[in-house]
Design a protein around this motif. Structure first.
Motif, mmCIF file in Angstrom:
data_model
loop_
_atom_site.group_PDB
_atom_site.id
_atom_site.type_symbol
_atom_site.label_atom_id
_atom_site.label_comp_id
_atom_site.label_asym_id
_atom_site.label_seq_id
_atom_site.Cartn_x
_atom_site.Cartn_y
_atom_site.Cartn_z
ATOM 1 N N ILE A 6 15.153 -14.367 -11.573
ATOM 2 C CA ILE A 6 16.014 -13.723 -10.391
ATOM 3 C C ILE A 6 15.277 -14.729 -9.529
ATOM 4 C CG2 ILE A 6 17.186 -12.040 -10.820
ATOM 5 C CD1 ILE A 6 14.855 -10.884 -9.831
ATOM 6 N N VAL A 38 12.003 -9.986 -17.270
ATOM 7 C CA VAL A 38 12.446 -10.411 -16.055
ATOM 8 C C VAL A 38 11.479 -11.027 -15.250
ATOM 9 C CG1 VAL A 38 13.218 -9.956 -13.355
ATOM 10 C CG2 VAL A 38 13.941 -8.415 -14.428
ATOM 11 N N VAL A 61 20.155 -14.961 -12.463
ATOM 12 C CA VAL A 61 20.596 -14.830 -11.040
ATOM 13 C C VAL A 61 20.845 -15.620 -9.786
ATOM 14 C CG1 VAL A 61 21.056 -12.750 -9.300
ATOM 15 C CG2 VAL A 61 20.251 -12.573 -12.169
ATOM 16 N N ASP A 82 15.636 -0.281 -13.362
ATOM 17 C CA ASP A 82 15.328 -0.822 -15.665
ATOM 18 C C ASP A 82 14.060 -1.392 -15.510
ATOM 19 O OD1 ASP A 82 18.426 -0.609 -17.054
ATOM 20 O OD2 ASP A 82 18.719 -2.024 -15.243
ATOM 21 N N PHE A 88 24.493 -6.450 -9.470
ATOM 22 C CA PHE A 88 23.856 -5.845 -9.910
ATOM 23 C C PHE A 88 23.914 -4.871 -11.677
ATOM 24 C CE2 PHE A 88 21.987 -6.261 -5.859
ATOM 25 C CZ PHE A 88 20.740 -6.112 -5.498
ATOM 26 N N ILE A 140 22.940 -7.390 -13.927
ATOM 27 C CA ILE A 140 21.712 -7.056 -14.320
ATOM 28 C C ILE A 140 21.459 -6.593 -15.017
ATOM 29 C CG2 ILE A 140 19.365 -7.423 -13.335
ATOM 30 C CD1 ILE A 140 20.404 -9.329 -11.192
ATOM 31 N N HIS A 141 21.957 -5.063 -14.962
ATOM 32 C CA HIS A 141 22.040 -3.865 -15.402
ATOM 33 C C HIS A 141 22.196 -4.168 -17.127
ATOM 34 C CE1 HIS A 141 20.934 0.039 -16.704
ATOM 35 N NE2 HIS A 141 22.020 0.165 -16.874
ATOM 36 N N GLY A 171 16.256 -7.093 -3.394
ATOM 37 C CA GLY A 171 16.985 -7.003 -4.525
ATOM 38 C C GLY A 171 15.661 -6.376 -5.517
ATOM 39 N N ILE A 172 14.734 -6.718 -6.143
ATOM 40 C CA ILE A 172 14.251 -7.309 -6.648
ATOM 41 C C ILE A 172 13.792 -5.950 -7.318
ATOM 42 C CG2 ILE A 172 12.271 -8.358 -5.356
ATOM 43 C CD1 ILE A 172 12.672 -8.212 -9.398
ATOM 44 N N ARG A 198 15.178 -2.981 -6.097
ATOM 45 C CA ARG A 198 16.267 -2.072 -6.774
ATOM 46 C C ARG A 198 16.726 -2.619 -8.429
ATOM 47 N NH1 ARG A 198 22.793 -3.050 -4.345
ATOM 48 N NH2 ARG A 198 23.269 -1.842 -6.082
ATOM 49 N N ILE A 199 16.390 -3.660 -8.465
ATOM 50 C CA ILE A 199 16.627 -3.614 -9.863
ATOM 51 C C ILE A 199 15.842 -2.879 -11.071
ATOM 52 C CG2 ILE A 199 16.344 -5.853 -11.505
ATOM 53 C CD1 ILE A 199 17.694 -7.007 -9.055
#
Length: 621
Positions: free
Chosen positions: A529, A452, A477, A555, A514, A517-518, A547-548, A550-551
């Motif tokens: 992002i 990322v 993103v 992962d 999301f 992204i996954h 959000g970062i 959660r990503i």
């Protein structure tokens, strides 16, 4: 890099190989053409065309096997064995030349073509293994310069050798000496063991050829690069083949002017390769390819209009000295040089692209497939020329005009199939024409595997600037409203942009982002992002949104922080009003892309990542 042991012995070896190939091939053709050989069972014209086919046939038969061999053995050892085979072939050729056994020389030409077919894949697949990523374009530029200068010197030297008093002895001694020096230089190449899983090597000439092509077609971007390179060889082979008649019929010149045209074209390619290295700024830069495409078309068309009118005295035949002394020929010479230069700009990034994108352990097989398609295109070029010039009675200028027109068609097709090429061009224009982008820390971008990138968000063109800072493609993103801007929508869509918006605006788009992204991270892709979630309103870095986190919770991949500086106040930023609504005030201003070392984003969290990006943003250049 040039004088290092990891490159220089290889460079000398491959240059000597190209030089020897062309000296031997052209000596054979000139001896047959000008010696009026009576004992040949076929005509001289048939022999000359047969020789061209005999040299290129091995590329169809053996390239696939050659690629497999090069990927599964030590490349330095393979080169030494191939150069030893060359020495043996050339020793036999020396005897055949002295005895004037032309059919034996033809058989040996087939064997030299076979040796070249095996040398081609290892010649290019060696570079990504021995050079650093930021040296790859430079290495390819040197190889192309060396190759075309060797072709030029070999072609001209063959003429001088055949014209000498002891031509047979001189030719024999030359080819054996060059082969011997080439073998000695190959012994200095350091060991280069296979990189991937070693596979069982099978010799299946025809089925192997089809499998090799089918394999590279599974990667559309590499396949399109191969087609683009093959198109250049189609175009180049046509020019080189038609130079003698073009000089005779349309420039009213003798054979010395043919050598001049060949020299202009070859030196142009060498200069174009050097320029490509200079304007690529140390990384594989697809953005320069359109300049090469444009040059091939523009100067190819202008060449037709540059042909001077026939001399008043139709018996006039220009020699080398009288041709260059006449000013009406300057435009023709300039156009041919620029066609070659454009070709250099065109092919160097494509070769580097194939090397950088091919899987480790499979690069030689990709190059082998490239050689097969190159050979097919060159044969097709010969057939097309025969049909148009012979059967349909076209003129050579008409053929050249068709090439220029087809060049545009081929370019449009390739760019429509691989949008990344167009994206890189737009990114290059932004980075080197509209702005002066300086990238530091490019080596911190992961070369492979999922990752990322987190970066501050300043303008609508941030993604394009970042795209140009990495040789590796990445998914972006970005706010849905930005991804749908009319002028940029096409580029963003084909770049695989993942649109996102707040759950209040659209819960479905938010959740889909999301999920995409996954999927991208599971596919070992890079995802960039902008954790602020929106463009900066004041030029500073706003708070990172959750959000970062959660990503990374889903992962936990490595994170590379990045900061953009210098875009605030540009036409694409919100300074002084909404972006794209104010009058552009800055041109060629300095922009910095600072890339930090990879960090553990899970441990740092969004606040720690914000600190990392802020430090890069505040770093003084």
């Amino acid at each position: 890099m040039l004088i290092t042991r990891r490159f220089f012995p290889y460079f000398v070896t491959q240059c000597l190989g190209a030089l020897n190939d062309n000296i031997y091939k052209n000596v054979l053709l000139l001896l047959v053409t000008y010696s009026q050989v009576n004992e040949l069972p076929i005509s001289v014209n048939m022999f000359v065309n047969l020789a061209a086919g005999v040299f290129i046939l091995p590329f169809f038969l053996f390239s696939a096997h050659a690629g497999m061999v090069a990927d599964n053995v030590d490349k330095a050892m393979l080169i030494r064995r191939l150069k030893l085979i060359e020495f043996i072939i050339m020793s036999c050729a020396a005897v055949a030349i002295l005895s004037q056994s032309y059919l034996v020389m033809l058989l040996l030409l087939f064997l030299m073509g076979t040796q070249s077919a095996y040398f081609g894949p290892v010649k290019y697949s060696l570079l990504p293994q021995t050079l650093k990523e930021n040296e790859l374009v430079t290495g390819n530029a040197w190889v192309e310069m060396g190759t075309f200068i060797s072709i030029l010197v070999g072609t001209l030297s063959a003429g001088l050798i055949v014209a000498s008093d002891n031509s047979l002895v001189a030719a024999s001694a030359t080819v054996v000496t060059l082969a011997a020096i080439g073998y000695l230089s190959s012994r200095a190449i350091p060991a280069l063991p296979p990189q991937g899983k070693i596979e069982k090597i099978r010799f299946t000439p025809l089925s192997g050829t089809w499998r090799s092509i089918a394999k590279v077609r599974q990667t559309p971007s590499i396949w399109m690069a191969i087609l683009a390179i093959s198109w250049f060889w189609f175009l180049g082979a046509t020019y080189l083949t038609q130079f003698p008649n073009f000089a005779k019929l349309h420039l009213h010149a003798d054979a010395t002017v043919v050598s001049l045209l060949l020299a202009l074209f070859s030196i142009g390619i060498a200069v174009g390769s050097w320029i490509c290295e200079r304007v690529s700024y140390g990384h594989v830069e697809l953005g320069v390819i359109p300049f090469g495409v444009l040059g091939l078309t523009v100067f190819g068309v202008d060449l037709i209009f540059a042909i001077p009118p026939a001399p008043v005295d139709l018996s006039t035949v220009y020699s080398f000295s009288t041709f260059i002394a006449a000013s009406q020929h300057y435009r023709v010479m300039a156009d041919l040089f620029m066609v070659g230069l454009s070709g250099g700009l065109f092919i160097v990034p494509l070769y580097a692209f194939i090397q950088s994108r091919a899987e480790k352990g499979e690069c030689a097989q990709a190059i082998a497939a490239n050689n097969i398609v190159n050979a097919f295109f060159m044969v097709t070029a010969a057939v097309l020329s025969i049909v148009l010039l012979g059967l349909l009675e076209w003129s050579i200028p008409q053929l050249f005009l068709l090439l220029a027109a087809l060049n545009t068609v081929v370019a449009l097709y390739v760019y429509s199939q691989v949008p990344e090429f167009a994206q890189r061009f737009v990114s290059y224009i932004l980075s080197h024409v509209m702005y002066r982008v300086n990238v530091t820390g490019r080596e911190h971008i992961p070369a492979q595997g999922a990752g990322v990138i987190v970066c501050n968000h300043v303008s609508y063109v941030d993604a394009l600037i970042i795209m140009g800072s990495s040789t590796r493609p990445m998914r972006f993103v970005m706010d849905k409203s930005i991804s749908e801007i009319p002028l940029l929508k096409y580029l963003f869509r084909h770049a695989g942009v993942i649109p996102i918006c707040s759950p209040k605006q659209c819960e479905k788009t938010y959740e889909q982002a999301f999920e995409h992204i996954h999927q991208a991270l599971n596919n070992e892709e890079l995802v960039c992002i902008f954790p602020e979630g929106r463009l900066s309103a004041d030029g500073d870095i706003a708070e990172f949104r959750p959000g970062i986190e959660r990503i990374l919770a889903a992962d936990p991949v490595s994170v590379t922080p990045m900061a953009l500086k210098g875009l605030w106040g540009s036409y694409f930023s919100h300074k002084g009003g909404h972006a794209l609504t104010t009058r552009p005030k800055r041109f060629w201003s300095r922009v910095e892309v600072n890339i930090g070392e990879t960090v553990n984003g899970v441990e740092l969290g969004r606040h720690g990542l914000h600190q990392q990006v802020s430090e890069l943003f505040e770093r003084k250049s």
